[in-house]
Design a protein around this motif. Structure first.
Motif, PDB file in Angstrom:
ATOM      1  N   VAL A  15       0.864  -1.180   0.000  1.00 15.44           N
ATOM      2  CA  VAL A  15       0.000   0.000   0.000  1.00 15.44           C
ATOM      3  C   VAL A  15       0.901   1.230   0.000  1.00 15.44           C
ATOM      4  O   VAL A  15       1.771   1.376   0.856  1.00 15.44           O
ATOM      5  N   GLN A  16       0.697   2.090  -0.986  1.00 14.64           N
ATOM      6  CA  GLN A  16       1.543   3.267  -1.160  1.00 14.64           C
ATOM      7  C   GLN A  16       1.302   4.292  -0.049  1.00 14.64           C
ATOM      8  O   GLN A  16       0.242   4.308   0.571  1.00 14.64           O
ATOM      9  N   HIS A  17       2.293   5.140   0.169  1.00 15.91           N
ATOM     10  CA  HIS A  17       2.168   6.201   1.170  1.00 15.91           C
ATOM     11  C   HIS A  17       1.001   7.115   0.796  1.00 15.91           C
ATOM     12  O   HIS A  17       0.796   7.433  -0.360  1.00 15.91           O
ATOM     13  N   GLY A  18       0.235   7.508   1.789  1.00 11.87           N
ATOM     14  CA  GLY A  18      -0.918   8.370   1.557  1.00 11.87           C
ATOM     15  C   GLY A  18      -2.229   7.603   1.483  1.00 11.87           C
ATOM     16  O   GLY A  18      -3.297   8.198   1.420  1.00 11.87           O
ATOM     17  N   TYR A  19      -2.147   6.278   1.454  1.00 15.26           N
ATOM     18  CA  TYR A  19      -3.344   5.431   1.411  1.00 15.26           C
ATOM     19  C   TYR A  19      -3.359   4.535   2.638  1.00 15.26           C
ATOM     20  O   TYR A  19      -2.316   4.144   3.153  1.00 15.26           O
ATOM     21  N   THR A  20      -4.544   4.180   3.085  1.00 17.44           N
ATOM     22  CA  THR A  20      -4.667   3.273   4.223  1.00 17.44           C
ATOM     23  C   THR A  20      -4.743   1.834   3.724  1.00 17.44           C
ATOM     24  O   THR A  20      -4.948   1.598   2.523  1.00 17.44           O
ATOM     25  N   ARG A  21      -4.620   0.904   4.637  1.00 21.54           N
ATOM     26  CA  ARG A  21      -4.769  -0.504   4.262  1.00 21.54           C
ATOM     27  C   ARG A  21      -6.193  -0.783   3.789  1.00 21.54           C
ATOM     28  O   ARG A  21      -6.397  -1.626   2.921  1.00 21.54           O
ATOM     29  N   GLY A  22      -7.154  -0.066   4.335  1.00 24.85           N
ATOM     30  CA  GLY A  22      -8.537  -0.193   3.871  1.00 24.85           C
ATOM     31  C   GLY A  22      -8.685   0.259   2.423  1.00 24.85           C
ATOM     32  O   GLY A  22      -9.409  -0.360   1.644  1.00 24.85           O
ATOM     33  N   ASP A  23      -7.984   1.348   2.077  1.00 25.41           N
ATOM     34  CA  ASP A  23      -7.997   1.803   0.677  1.00 25.41           C
ATOM     35  C   ASP A  23      -7.409   0.728  -0.234  1.00 25.41           C
ATOM     36  O   ASP A  23      -7.940   0.453  -1.311  1.00 25.41           O
ATOM     37  N   GLY A  24      -6.303   0.149   0.206  1.00 22.87           N
ATOM     38  CA  GLY A  24      -5.648  -0.895  -0.582  1.00 22.87           C
ATOM     39  C   GLY A  24      -6.532  -2.114  -0.752  1.00 22.87           C
ATOM     40  O   GLY A  24      -6.648  -2.667  -1.849  1.00 22.87           O
ATOM     41  N   LEU A  25      -7.169  -2.537   0.344  1.00 25.19           N
ATOM     42  CA  LEU A  25      -8.056  -3.690   0.273  1.00 25.19           C
ATOM     43  C   LEU A  25      -9.236  -3.398  -0.650  1.00 25.19           C
ATOM     44  O   LEU A  25      -9.592  -4.230  -1.490  1.00 25.19           O
ATOM     45  N   GLY A  26      -9.820  -2.222  -0.531  1.00 27.17           N
ATOM     46  CA  GLY A  26     -10.930  -1.848  -1.410  1.00 27.17           C
ATOM     47  C   GLY A  26     -10.520  -1.820  -2.872  1.00 27.17           C
ATOM     48  O   GLY A  26     -11.261  -2.283  -3.744  1.00 27.17           O
ATOM     49  N   ALA A  27      -9.340  -1.291  -3.154  1.00 30.31           N
ATOM     50  CA  ALA A  27      -8.851  -1.234  -4.532  1.00 30.31           C
ATOM     51  C   ALA A  27      -8.660  -2.636  -5.103  1.00 30.31           C
ATOM     52  O   ALA A  27      -9.012  -2.898  -6.260  1.00 30.31           O
ATOM     53  N   PHE A  67      -6.145  -3.551 -18.358  1.00 32.74           N
ATOM     54  CA  PHE A  67      -5.528  -2.235 -18.571  1.00 32.74           C
ATOM     55  C   PHE A  67      -6.161  -1.178 -17.668  1.00 32.74           C
ATOM     56  O   PHE A  67      -5.457  -0.421 -16.987  1.00 32.74           O
ATOM     57  N   LEU A  68      -7.482  -1.119 -17.629  1.00 28.67           N
ATOM     58  CA  LEU A  68      -8.175  -0.115 -16.816  1.00 28.67           C
ATOM     59  C   LEU A  68      -7.948  -0.332 -15.316  1.00 28.67           C
ATOM     60  O   LEU A  68      -7.747   0.632 -14.576  1.00 28.67           O
ATOM     61  N   VAL A  69      -7.960  -1.588 -14.891  1.00 27.10           N
ATOM     62  CA  VAL A  69      -7.718  -1.876 -13.476  1.00 27.10           C
ATOM     63  C   VAL A  69      -6.301  -1.443 -13.089  1.00 27.10           C
ATOM     64  O   VAL A  69      -6.092  -0.864 -12.023  1.00 27.10           O
ATOM     65  N   HIS A  70      -5.335  -1.690 -13.952  1.00 27.23           N
ATOM     66  CA  HIS A  70      -3.963  -1.253 -13.672  1.00 27.23           C
ATOM     67  C   HIS A  70      -3.878   0.270 -13.601  1.00 27.23           C
ATOM     68  O   HIS A  70      -3.223   0.811 -12.713  1.00 27.23           O
ATOM     69  N   LEU A  71      -4.525   0.958 -14.518  1.00 27.74           N
ATOM     70  CA  LEU A  71      -4.503   2.421 -14.475  1.00 27.74           C
ATOM     71  C   LEU A  71      -5.067   2.950 -13.160  1.00 27.74           C
ATOM     72  O   LEU A  71      -4.552   3.920 -12.599  1.00 27.74           O
ATOM     73  N   ALA A  72      -6.111   2.315 -12.669  1.00 28.05           N
ATOM     74  CA  ALA A  72      -6.772   2.799 -11.463  1.00 28.05           C
ATOM     75  C   ALA A  72      -6.044   2.412 -10.179  1.00 28.05           C
ATOM     76  O   ALA A  72      -6.039   3.183  -9.222  1.00 28.05           O
ATOM     77  N   THR A  73      -5.424   1.245 -10.134  1.00 26.17           N
ATOM     78  CA  THR A  73      -4.894   0.756  -8.859  1.00 26.17           C
ATOM     79  C   THR A  73      -3.377   0.777  -8.713  1.00 26.17           C
ATOM     80  O   THR A  73      -2.890   0.586  -7.597  1.00 26.17           O
ATOM     81  N   ILE A  74      -2.636   1.013  -9.765  1.00 29.97           N
ATOM     82  CA  ILE A  74      -1.172   1.100  -9.613  1.00 29.97           C
ATOM     83  C   ILE A  74      -0.787   2.178  -8.598  1.00 29.97           C
ATOM     84  O   ILE A  74       0.075   1.940  -7.752  1.00 29.97           O
ATOM     85  N   PRO A  75      -1.410   3.357  -8.610  1.00 29.79           N
ATOM     86  CA  PRO A  75      -1.016   4.367  -7.613  1.00 29.79           C
ATOM     87  C   PRO A  75      -1.354   3.986  -6.171  1.00 29.79           C
ATOM     88  O   PRO A  75      -0.781   4.532  -5.240  1.00 29.79           O
ATOM     89  N   ILE A  76      -2.267   3.040  -5.972  1.00 30.22           N
ATOM     90  CA  ILE A  76      -2.698   2.681  -4.616  1.00 30.22           C
ATOM     91  C   ILE A  76      -1.916   1.485  -4.078  1.00 30.22           C
ATOM     92  O   ILE A  76      -1.382   1.537  -2.977  1.00 30.22           O
ATOM     93  N   THR A  77      -1.860   0.404  -4.855  1.00 29.82           N
ATOM     94  CA  THR A  77      -1.238  -0.832  -4.362  1.00 29.82           C
ATOM     95  C   THR A  77      -0.196  -1.424  -5.301  1.00 29.82           C
ATOM     96  O   THR A  77       0.405  -2.442  -4.969  1.00 29.82           O
ATOM     97  N   GLY A  78      -0.020  -0.864  -6.449  1.00 33.98           N
ATOM     98  CA  GLY A  78       0.850  -1.485  -7.432  1.00 33.98           C
ATOM     99  C   GLY A  78       0.127  -2.563  -8.229  1.00 33.98           C
ATOM    100  O   GLY A  78       0.724  -3.261  -9.020  1.00 33.98           O
ATOM    101  N   THR A  79      -1.157  -2.717  -8.018  1.00 35.34           N
ATOM    102  CA  THR A  79      -2.048  -3.659  -8.690  1.00 35.34           C
ATOM    103  C   THR A  79      -1.646  -5.105  -8.470  1.00 35.34           C
ATOM    104  O   THR A  79      -0.814  -5.648  -9.177  1.00 35.34           O
ATOM    105  N   GLY A  80      -2.262  -5.704  -7.484  1.00 31.27           N
ATOM    106  CA  GLY A  80      -2.051  -7.126  -7.235  1.00 31.27           C
ATOM    107  C   GLY A  80      -2.956  -7.947  -8.131  1.00 31.27           C
ATOM    108  O   GLY A  80      -2.501  -8.544  -9.089  1.00 31.27           O
TER     109      GLY A  80
END
Length: 134
Positions: A15-27, A67-80
């Motif tokens: 989970v990137q800095h500036g986001y919570t673990r809840g944000d990461g889990l939701g993403a 592609f769209l999921v990566h665009l949206a979640t790379i900044p949050i979790t790096g896209t798992g």
């Protein structure tokens, strides 16, 4: 001097800095839901009967969803969105950063995939199928 492997944390997910673990889990839940639902929709046998070109074109919406999921979640979790990919990178990088949030990259995809399966089976598959025949 820090090389690219260290600079990019070995490609591990966290989970990137500036986001919570809840944000990461939701993403991860939403990203996996979008991907799995797209796969189910693009490869649905009911749809194949109606649209004969679907098996040939199924990779297009699936690839676009990835592609769209990566665009949206790379900044949050790096896209798992794939526990095996997240685990492999964590094993190779093997630092606390890669292991601290590892549970998110297992729980999120499992919940997202389960929700997509339930939604597709109960809601979408329950819609009556109309054939083009008279």
């Amino acid at each position: 001097m820090v090389g690219p492997y260290q600079r990019f944390k070995g490609g591990s997910n966290f989970v990137q800095h500036g986001y919570t673990r809840g944000d990461g889990l939701g993403a991860e839940i939403i990203g996996t839901f979008v991907l799995v639902y797209t796969v189910f929709s693009a490869t649905d046998a009911k749809r194949n009967a109606r649209d004969s070109h679907v098996p040939l074109l199924a990779p297009l919406p699936i690839g676009f969803a990835v592609f769209l999921v990566h665009l949206a979640t790379i900044p949050i979790t790096g896209t798992g969105i794939n526990p095996a990919r997240s685990l492999g990178a964590a094993i190779i990088f093997n630092r606390d950063l890669a292991w601290n949030d590892q549970w998110i990259f297992w729980v999120g995809p499992f919940i997202g995939a389960a929700l997509a399966a339930v939604y597709h089976q109960i809601i979408i598959r329950a819609i009556p199928f109309k054939s083009g025949r008279v």
